[in-house]
Design a protein around this motif. Sequence first.
Motif, PDB file in Angstrom:
ATOM      1  N   PHE A  62      31.160  49.785  32.019  1.00 19.51           N
ATOM      2  CA  PHE A  62      30.609  51.134  31.983  1.00 19.51           C
ATOM      3  C   PHE A  62      31.573  52.128  32.619  1.00 19.51           C
ATOM      4  O   PHE A  62      32.294  51.788  33.542  1.00 19.51           O
ATOM      5  CB  PHE A  62      29.232  51.236  32.658  1.00 19.51           C
ATOM      6  N   PRO A  63      31.612  53.362  32.079  1.00 18.76           N
ATOM      7  CA  PRO A  63      32.258  54.443  32.809  1.00 18.76           C
ATOM      8  C   PRO A  63      31.233  54.956  33.818  1.00 18.76           C
ATOM      9  O   PRO A  63      30.026  54.961  33.525  1.00 18.76           O
ATOM     10  CB  PRO A  63      32.514  55.489  31.724  1.00 18.76           C
ATOM     11  N   PHE A  64      31.662  55.333  34.998  1.00 20.23           N
ATOM     12  CA  PHE A  64      30.720  55.824  36.001  1.00 20.23           C
ATOM     13  C   PHE A  64      29.954  57.035  35.487  1.00 20.23           C
ATOM     14  O   PHE A  64      30.519  57.908  34.822  1.00 20.23           O
ATOM     15  CB  PHE A  64      31.449  56.224  37.280  1.00 20.23           C
ATOM     16  N   VAL A  99      34.782  43.585  44.209  1.00 17.22           N
ATOM     17  CA  VAL A  99      35.483  44.371  43.198  1.00 17.22           C
ATOM     18  C   VAL A  99      36.532  45.235  43.889  1.00 17.22           C
ATOM     19  O   VAL A  99      36.263  45.823  44.943  1.00 17.22           O
ATOM     20  CB  VAL A  99      34.466  45.252  42.426  1.00 17.22           C
ATOM     21  N   LEU A 100      37.746  45.282  43.312  1.00 17.71           N
ATOM     22  CA  LEU A 100      38.806  46.093  43.895  1.00 17.71           C
ATOM     23  C   LEU A 100      39.039  47.353  43.079  1.00 17.71           C
ATOM     24  O   LEU A 100      38.711  47.416  41.898  1.00 17.71           O
ATOM     25  CB  LEU A 100      40.113  45.298  43.953  1.00 17.71           C
ATOM     26  N   ASP A 101      39.631  48.335  43.723  1.00 18.85           N
ATOM     27  CA  ASP A 101      40.048  49.547  43.055  1.00 18.85           C
ATOM     28  C   ASP A 101      41.382  49.249  42.375  1.00 18.85           C
ATOM     29  O   ASP A 101      42.265  48.648  42.975  1.00 18.85           O
ATOM     30  CB  ASP A 101      40.249  50.653  44.106  1.00 18.85           C
ATOM     31  N   PHE A 102      41.518  49.683  41.135  1.00 22.43           N
ATOM     32  CA  PHE A 102      42.782  49.545  40.415  1.00 22.43           C
ATOM     33  C   PHE A 102      43.235  50.972  40.120  1.00 22.43           C
ATOM     34  O   PHE A 102      42.477  51.748  39.552  1.00 22.43           O
ATOM     35  CB  PHE A 102      42.526  48.742  39.133  1.00 22.43           C
ATOM     36  N   VAL A 103      44.446  51.317  40.594  1.00 20.61           N
ATOM     37  CA  VAL A 103      44.919  52.701  40.499  1.00 20.61           C
ATOM     38  C   VAL A 103      46.128  52.730  39.568  1.00 20.61           C
ATOM     39  O   VAL A 103      47.275  52.751  40.025  1.00 20.61           O
ATOM     40  CB  VAL A 103      45.290  53.241  41.900  1.00 20.61           C
ATOM     41  N   PRO A 104      45.890  52.711  38.254  1.00 17.13           N
ATOM     42  CA  PRO A 104      46.991  52.475  37.303  1.00 17.13           C
ATOM     43  C   PRO A 104      47.799  53.696  36.913  1.00 17.13           C
ATOM     44  O   PRO A 104      48.917  53.550  36.426  1.00 17.13           O
ATOM     45  CB  PRO A 104      46.253  51.941  36.066  1.00 17.13           C
ATOM     46  N   ASN A 105      47.271  54.909  37.086  1.00 14.67           N
ATOM     47  CA  ASN A 105      47.961  56.078  36.534  1.00 14.67           C
ATOM     48  C   ASN A 105      49.286  56.372  37.222  1.00 14.67           C
ATOM     49  O   ASN A 105      50.216  56.857  36.609  1.00 14.67           O
ATOM     50  CB  ASN A 105      47.070  57.319  36.615  1.00 14.67           C
ATOM     51  N   ASP A 109      36.229  39.744  41.509  1.00 16.40           N
ATOM     52  CA  ASP A 109      35.243  39.715  40.430  1.00 16.40           C
ATOM     53  C   ASP A 109      35.366  40.894  39.484  1.00 16.40           C
ATOM     54  O   ASP A 109      34.502  41.075  38.632  1.00 16.40           O
ATOM     55  CB  ASP A 109      33.838  39.666  41.036  1.00 16.40           C
ATOM     56  N   GLY A 110      36.409  41.677  39.638  1.00 12.01           N
ATOM     57  CA  GLY A 110      36.620  42.780  38.712  1.00 12.01           C
ATOM     58  C   GLY A 110      37.222  43.988  39.381  1.00 12.01           C
ATOM     59  O   GLY A 110      37.640  43.935  40.549  1.00 12.01           O
ATOM     60  N   PHE A 111      37.252  45.081  38.606  1.00 12.67           N
ATOM     61  CA  PHE A 111      37.928  46.290  39.064  1.00 12.67           C
ATOM     62  C   PHE A 111      37.128  47.533  38.767  1.00 12.67           C
ATOM     63  O   PHE A 111      36.400  47.609  37.788  1.00 12.67           O
ATOM     64  CB  PHE A 111      39.287  46.434  38.367  1.00 12.67           C
ATOM     65  N   ARG A 112      37.343  48.489  39.626  1.00 12.68           N
ATOM     66  CA  ARG A 112      36.923  49.849  39.346  1.00 12.68           C
ATOM     67  C   ARG A 112      38.242  50.547  39.050  1.00 12.68           C
ATOM     68  O   ARG A 112      39.173  50.522  39.863  1.00 12.68           O
ATOM     69  CB  ARG A 112      36.209  50.396  40.581  1.00 12.68           C
ATOM     70  N   VAL A 113      38.387  51.108  37.863  1.00 11.99           N
ATOM     71  CA  VAL A 113      39.666  51.668  37.442  1.00 11.99           C
ATOM     72  C   VAL A 113      39.673  53.170  37.697  1.00 11.99           C
ATOM     73  O   VAL A 113      38.844  53.910  37.183  1.00 11.99           O
ATOM     74  CB  VAL A 113      39.942  51.366  35.961  1.00 11.99           C
ATOM     75  N   ALA A 138      34.899  52.124  34.939  1.00 14.73           N
ATOM     76  CA  ALA A 138      35.941  53.127  34.780  1.00 14.73           C
ATOM     77  C   ALA A 138      35.527  54.442  35.419  1.00 14.73           C
ATOM     78  O   ALA A 138      34.390  54.887  35.255  1.00 14.73           O
ATOM     79  CB  ALA A 138      36.234  53.337  33.301  1.00 14.73           C
ATOM     80  N   GLU A 139      36.468  55.045  36.151  1.00 10.01           N
ATOM     81  CA  GLU A 139      36.188  56.366  36.706  1.00 10.01           C
ATOM     82  C   GLU A 139      36.688  57.423  35.736  1.00 10.01           C
ATOM     83  O   GLU A 139      37.892  57.578  35.537  1.00 10.01           O
ATOM     84  CB  GLU A 139      36.886  56.544  38.054  1.00 10.01           C
TER      85      GLU A 139
END
Length: 594
Positions: free
Chosen positions: A328-330, A132-138, A235-239, A304-305
């Motif tokens: 899930f949100p953390f 899983v990768l970190d996604f830093v969208p903001n 396999d997904g993201f931690r946002v 989601a963080e």
Amino acid sequence: MPNKKCLVFFFFLFFLVIIGVIVICLIAKDGIKHKETESPFWQRTIVYQVYPRSFCDHDGDGTGDLQGILSKADYLKELGVGTVWLSPIFSSPMADFGYDVANFTAIEPLFGTMDDFDALRAALHDRGLRLVLDFVPNHSSDEHEWFVKSRRKEEPYADYYIWADPKGFDEEGQPIPPNNWLSVFRGPAWTWAEERQQFYFHQFLAKQPDLNYRNERVRDEMKQVLRFWLDRGVDGFRVDAVKFLFEVEDISQDESVANDPETDDPLDYYYLNHTLTTNQPETLEVVNEWRDILDQYSDRVMMAEVYDDDIRQVMKYYGNDSVPLADFPFNFLLIDSFRNRSDLSGAALKDALDLWMDNMPEGKWPNWVLGNHDNGRVGSRFGEDLIDALNMLVLLLPGTPVTYYGEEIGMLNTFISWEDTQDPQACNHGLDGYEDYSRDPERTPMQWDNSTLAGFTTGNSTWLPVNDNFKDLNVKAQQHAEKSHLKIYEELARLREEETFTKGHTAYPVISNEVFSLLRYLEGYESYLLVMNTSEEELEVDLHQHANMELPPTAEVVLRSVTDTAEATVPGSEIHLSEVKLAAGEGLLLTFSE
Ligand SMILES: *[C@@H]1O[C@H](CO)[C@@H](O)[C@H](O)[C@H]1NC(C)=O
Ligand SMILES: *[C@@H]1O[C@H](CO)[C@@H](O)[C@H](O)[C@H]1NC(C)=O
Ligand SMILES: *[C@@H]1O[C@H](CO)[C@@H](O)[C@H](O)[C@H]1NC(C)=O
Ligand SMILES: *[C@@H]1O[C@H](CO)[C@@H](O)[C@H](O)[C@H]1NC(C)=O
Ligand SMILES: CC(=O)N[C@H]1CO[C@H](CO)[C@@H](O)[C@@H]1O
Ligand SMILES: [Ca+2]
Ligand SMILES: [Ca+2]
């Protein structure tokens, strides 16, 4: 005679039919069984957070890298964690250690190349592990090509970021920001760009300008980023920092003063009430668009963080059937509810678990986070004696546990001098204040063995100092010790795959000031009872006397904290539940059958 032949024939036929029925039943049962175990991978695994700078340095420059992580793939497999989440590995000037991305689809050279990434992904997948990768969208880095062009007002990038004219000019002719909004890292959230003669908005550092999600092009670009990595097999993201995505459109409004007794510093983020710059309704729309993309691929996760004091705001990010959002949100309640040992009690722990479970929408999946790169080490926050008990708790509760690297061996905070300080948040607070804000102590190199620099690097320096305790506290020592945090962790990771944990029920038979207990049970399977002493004293407890349900007279010890050396609780021993002796901070895992 013909009669007899007929009889034999009928018996034979009957026999065939019976066999047939049995075979069909077996196939059907297998089918059902298969279906039952087909829950998504993220409900079956532990999520392990790797902070890439600090995990393993392969090329000897003192900073961890992708090849270093790859070299530890067998370790991760053996640990039993299932899903590996990497903090950002994307091209970045490292103003916020990778949370300032200069190119969302390129690998930061400090960490390696795209080939290294592919090799790592393959190595993990070969071992049945997910990535899983970190996604830093903001926000992006101010060095991102989009921002460089946006600052020049070059189309189509002119509105990729949030630009605003000054409210006016002060007596010295200096431009005044359009409103009073503040940065999370202290000070105004607006920075003046000479080149464009306008302010740009940043929730975090000035080097992290916020992207403008009211611009369709930006939304498309970021969706492309998700597809890029999904196509590459992640396999997904931690946002990251989801609640900051949108701000109100009308920037003429000031945020109200929060009257927070904790701060009287008007430049401190907590000085204001952030109703205009966090958790805007449009955020859910965008997260829902990302969800759609993930759903076009099979079996991918979105975590989601969302840090928020208001649990209802956090729960929104689970979404619902009509608007599905994150898986899930953390859950940061195990971090936020207890800053130290004196806050911790059996009853307080139970309250924290209930707070999540009672607010979680129907049919959703819980998760438990004990630490991360923004919070102190578990053993330093609560005491080393509690390390095993807390790992037992989060790994045996229903839901997905999230483990920060090094917690499996009980790493501790490292003292970092002002000279060695790296964290920009700490630097912003100067020599006198940095220690209260620094996140460096929990980011130091992973302690692999007792060789120079803990086996983290082949070079002769490290980006943050290695903790002095590495000679005794390291992976290799714990692999060879008769008992260790690591061995307990590995045993827990195996245990939690048993039906009692994957399908079983949950109860809390004894909860008091000093005692926390968790029962997992399932008809036809072994029951497991975790008893935890949250106090700093040895304790003998009569579980029968205090239990809110019936418990058997005795149970067998499965696991105990490393601090417990009593003869009576050697794993495999039978103990009476009316006299359970616990060392300070101990977790004792027992089993019995009904
Ligand atoms: C990001 O990096 C990739 C690979 O080097 C390159 O093809 C792409 O143009 C870059 N994108 C931006 C926006 O800089
Ligand atoms: C902050 O805003 C929320 C939501 O509008 C409100 O309920 C709360 O009272 C505000 N707090 C202060 C101190 O103004
Ligand atoms: C689902 O969530 C969306 C977004 O929060 C909300 O607008 C909608 O009312 C919810 N629907 C149901 C049925 O709860
Ligand atoms: C523990 O943390 C609480 C805040 O949650 C604080 O009030 C208290 O002073 C702290 N105690 C110690 C011993 O640091
Ligand atoms: C826990 C966590 O990931 N925090 C990050 C939130 O986002 C900011 C800005 O991207 C980072 O600085 C934090 O580390
Ligand atoms: Ca390196
Ligand atoms: Ca934003």
